[in-house]
Design a protein around this motif. Structure first.
Motif, short mmCIF file in Angstrom:
data_model
loop_
_atom_site.label_atom_id
_atom_site.label_comp_id
_atom_site.label_asym_id
_atom_site.label_seq_id
_atom_site.Cartn_x
_atom_site.Cartn_y
_atom_site.Cartn_z
N VAL A 66 0.81 -1.24 0.01
CA VAL A 66 -0.11 -0.01 -0.12
C VAL A 66 0.99 1.31 -0.17
CG1 VAL A 66 -1.85 1.23 1.24
CG2 VAL A 66 -1.84 -1.16 1.23
N ASP A 68 1.10 5.47 0.24
CA ASP A 68 0.25 6.65 0.62
C ASP A 68 0.65 7.73 -0.21
OD1 ASP A 68 -0.51 9.01 1.78
OD2 ASP A 68 -0.60 8.06 3.67
N THR A 98 -3.34 4.84 -1.90
CA THR A 98 -4.24 5.54 -0.77
C THR A 98 -3.94 6.94 -0.85
OG1 THR A 98 -3.05 5.37 0.86
CG2 THR A 98 -4.54 3.55 0.37
N ASN A 99 -4.95 8.04 -0.41
CA ASN A 99 -4.87 9.34 -0.39
C ASN A 99 -4.52 10.10 -1.69
OD1 ASN A 99 -5.54 9.30 2.41
ND2 ASN A 99 -3.58 8.65 3.00
N HIS A 100 -4.64 9.65 -2.57
CA HIS A 100 -4.39 9.91 -4.08
C HIS A 100 -4.99 11.38 -4.30
CE1 HIS A 100 -8.35 8.38 -4.89
NE2 HIS A 100 -8.18 7.24 -4.41
N GLU A 104 -13.76 11.37 -3.74
CA GLU A 104 -14.36 10.13 -3.77
C GLU A 104 -15.77 10.06 -4.45
OE1 GLU A 104 -15.77 6.91 -0.30
OE2 GLU A 104 -15.21 8.67 0.46
N LEU A 275 -8.74 -1.53 -0.69
CA LEU A 275 -9.18 -0.68 0.66
C LEU A 275 -10.21 0.37 0.17
CD1 LEU A 275 -5.72 -0.04 1.96
CD2 LEU A 275 -7.45 -1.54 2.83
N ASN A 277 -11.96 3.50 -1.22
CA ASN A 277 -11.48 4.75 -2.05
C ASN A 277 -9.93 4.94 -2.35
OD1 ASN A 277 -12.18 7.22 -3.20
ND2 ASN A 277 -11.13 8.37 -1.34
N CYS A 278 -9.53 3.48 -2.50
CA CYS A 278 -8.26 3.52 -3.10
C CYS A 278 -8.11 3.24 -4.74
CB CYS A 278 -7.35 2.23 -2.32
SG CYS A 278 -7.43 0.60 -3.22
#
Length: 371
Positions: A66, A68, A98-100, A104, A275, A277-278
């Protein structure tokens, strides 16, 4: 997020299903599946021949990488994030991102609208029939039926969204809004892909703009694909997509919460349950070439279930069509090239016109020094 589908054990067959269905007889697997109901699937869709050898492992799920994105773009955490990115690329060929920064609600809106084109009557979609890999808008089924002995349980919409943006003008009243959503999403994906490529360049010991400049990425080809996998009455016999690697540099994927994506790692298939919203990031063939094999493209496939329709929205981000792609020169100071150079336009057309089978297209440009 729903769990991934699995390949179940074969069920006893009460009666013989249709023996042969030629590709030309099926213009949409969605229409065929709805008309076929719960009947046994034709033998030309039996793409799983060894029912037990490729069962997925669950042991590797906790070790799926994963990344970030916010740490990668952070001054304080950049070095650590680069190390994690390089390890993910070298060891797995894919990662969850994640946190791209992509909203959403934009992702949800695009997913909600992606089904509507596939719901159009076939007569409405005929003008988009897939006749050429570089057609700006293409609709079809399986992958390349004319080159296949066995077909796949999938319909697709493929559009070229960069350097020129294309998207269907149907259905009426919906198309303009959907075009706006797709345009916004595709541009945001390109920005994320560009930043990832800068990080990947650095993780290889190159200047951050090395891959961007050597591939002409800022005028590169972006392929936007909406895959639809209807429920299959015999998911233990068929695949939505076979084992393959992607063309291009980076593929960024999201799905509608229905599992089905598997990647191959250390010879085993691994179910991917994203995960919330990834984005799933898959390394493509041209990145393997550029890195001279250090960052391999990942083998992956789509398995099926007998209850739910799975949708995936996939954006392949590649080099400029007329760029010659080979190993980055700076990496060849102490090692021999493992791949021949090839114009991306030629690789793109070859891969879109041939039968999918692992890395068969990439194997064509491997040099004997690797063998």
């Amino acid at each position: 997020m729903a769990s991934s589908a699995t390949i179940s054990s074969p069920q006893p067959e009460a009666e013989a299903g249709p023996a042969k269905v030629h590709a030309s007889q099926v213009s949409s697997i969605k229409v065929f599946a709805e008309s076929n109901g719960a009947s046994l699937i034709p033998s030309t869709y039996h793409s799983i021949t060894d029912l037990h050898h490729d069962d997925a492992t669950h042991d590797l799920a906790p070790s799926i990488p994963v990344i970030d994105f916010s740490l990668l773009t952070s001054h304080h955490h950049h070095v650590k994030a680069l190390h994690q990115l390089g390890m993910a690329c070298a060891n797995w060929g894919f990662f969850m991102l994640t946190n791209h920064g992509i909203p959403e609600n934009l992702m949800e809106e695009l997913m909600n609208k992606s089904h509507e084109f596939h719901d159009l009557p076939m007569e409405e979609k005929k003008e988009f029939a897939d006749n050429d890999p570089l057609s700006p808008i293409r609709h079809g089924t399986s992958f390349c039926p004319q080159a296949e002995n066995v077909h796949y349980w999938r319909d697709y919409l493929k559009t070229l969204t960069f350097p020129q943006f294309n998207f269907p003008h149907k259905p009426p009243g919906y198309s303009r809004y959907c075009r706006e959503v797709a345009y916004d999403y595709s541009h945001k994906i390109r920005a994320v892909a560009r930043k990832l490529l800068e990080g990947i360049s650095e993780s290889l010991g190159l200047e951050s703009n090395s891959i961007i400049e050597s591939t002409g990425f800022d005028s590169g080809l972006q392929l936007f694909v909406v895959n639809l996998y209807p429920p299959c009455p015999q998911p233990h016999l068929a695949l939505g997509m076979p084992s393959h690697s992607d063309l291009g540099l980076l593929t960024l994927l999201m799905q509608n919460g229905i599992g089905g994506l598997q990647v191959k790692h250390d010879g085993k298939w691994v179910n991917i349950n994203p995960l919330p919203n990834c984005l799933i990031v898959l390394l493509g063939d041209q990145l393997e070439v550029l890195s001279n094999g250090k960052y391999p493209s990942v083998l992956h496939r789509a398995i099926l279930n007998n209850a739910d329709t799975r949708i995936s929205v996939v954006l392949s981000n590649g080099p400029a069509l007329d760029k010659e792609i080979g190993p980055v020169v700076e990496l060849l100071d102490k090692e021999k090239p493992l791949f021949k150079s090839m114009k991306y336009r030629d690789y793109f057309q070859v891969k879109q016109k041939t039968r999918l089978s692992d890395k068969c297209s990439l194997d064509e440009i491997r040099l004997h020094a690797q063998q």
